[in-house]
Write an enzyme that holds these catalytic residues in place. Sequence first.
Site, PDB file in Angstrom:
ATOM      1  CB  THR A   1      -0.918  -0.002   1.227  1.00  0.00           C
ATOM      2  OG1 THR A   1      -1.640  -1.238   1.270  1.00  0.00           O
ATOM      3  CG2 THR A   1      -1.920   1.135   1.171  1.00  0.00           C
TER       4      THR A   1
ATOM      5  CE  LYS B   1       0.503  -7.552   4.715  1.00  0.00           C
ATOM      6  NZ  LYS B   1       0.912  -6.329   3.998  1.00  0.00           N
TER       7      LYS B   1
ATOM      8  CE1 TYR C   1       2.448  -9.018   2.173  1.00  0.00           C
ATOM      9  CE2 TYR C   1       4.103  -7.304   1.874  1.00  0.00           C
ATOM     10  CZ  TYR C   1       2.813  -7.759   1.695  1.00  0.00           C
ATOM     11  OH  TYR C   1       1.896  -6.981   1.030  1.00  0.00           O
TER      12      TYR C   1
END
Length: 345
Positions: A49, A165, A137
């Site tokens: 993001t 994550k 991740y």
Amino acid sequence: MAQQRLAGIFTPNLVPYDSNQEINEGELRKYVDWLIERGVHGLYPNGSTGEFTRFTLEERKRIVAIIADQTRGRVPILAGAAEANVRETLKACEYYASLGVRAVAIVAPFYYKLSPASVYAYFREIGRNTPIDVTLYNIPMFASPIDVPTVQRLSEECERIVAIKDSSGEIPHMIRMIQAVRPNRPEFSFLTGWDAALMPMLLVGCDGGTNASSGVVPEVTRKLYDLTLSGQIEQARKIQYDLVTLFDTMIYQAEFPDGFRAAVELRGFQMGRGRQPLSDEQLADLSTLSRTLQCMLSEHGFTDQPVGGCPLPAGQSGSPGANEPDVNEIVGTVVSELKRRGLIS
């Protein structure tokens, strides 16, 4: 002394640009304060993001330095540290450790599609040499996937790898990881990066999330987290439904993450124009999206309605007819907006 498990809502930080498309430090600092004041548990710069691939290494380091300085230990920071290779990634880990960052998040190698054995070897090298805790991740739409056996093996062999994550959005995958890892690493943390499944992910055992929606409506995302963990399921379910509607609008109606940037503008921040060039048609679509988002946010009291008002909710009709606008409502909205801007008294 072992650090506390990563838990709660970590906001993936968007980066405001100035008129020259450089980092707008003043606006970024204001944005950090605003997020913390509205209850997010932590900050997550240099993620997807945050458009980490659109910044240079020095810019990525500067972004984290600014956020660490402005945060001043009020909340933990999970900093994206993925560089093009192990050597540069470890250098980034060393720098972020010097800033007092709580942990780093490292995506599996991208561009080259690697086998599970290569993904394991990559993270093992990092896990054995990092001076800071590491969060794996997993984002299989952009990078080599991290499968369950790899997560389990790394969790058992590398003490510094403390969390994952997962942005796949797959609930069964999350369950399998928790089942495989928790028996031997009860302090290992599981975070979801998929806003549309935050509530069910928490219910199956996740510790929190890195959720882009929290950068737009931190109050709502935090409330969803609190309600779910306290067992107030009916209230949580309603918020999750509303969050999905907002999330889908931001992620699917514009190039990612432009929809989120447009929504943050509506919360009062000057985000500037991103570095990814857009066609005239895309700019027009983004303008339309901003109006749609403003109507959605105004419905929950987060901003004023746009000039001209918003469509009536489905199933409702105004006095002129089911598909005709309420002229009095539109005029009233326009007059209110003109007064607010000081153009009329």
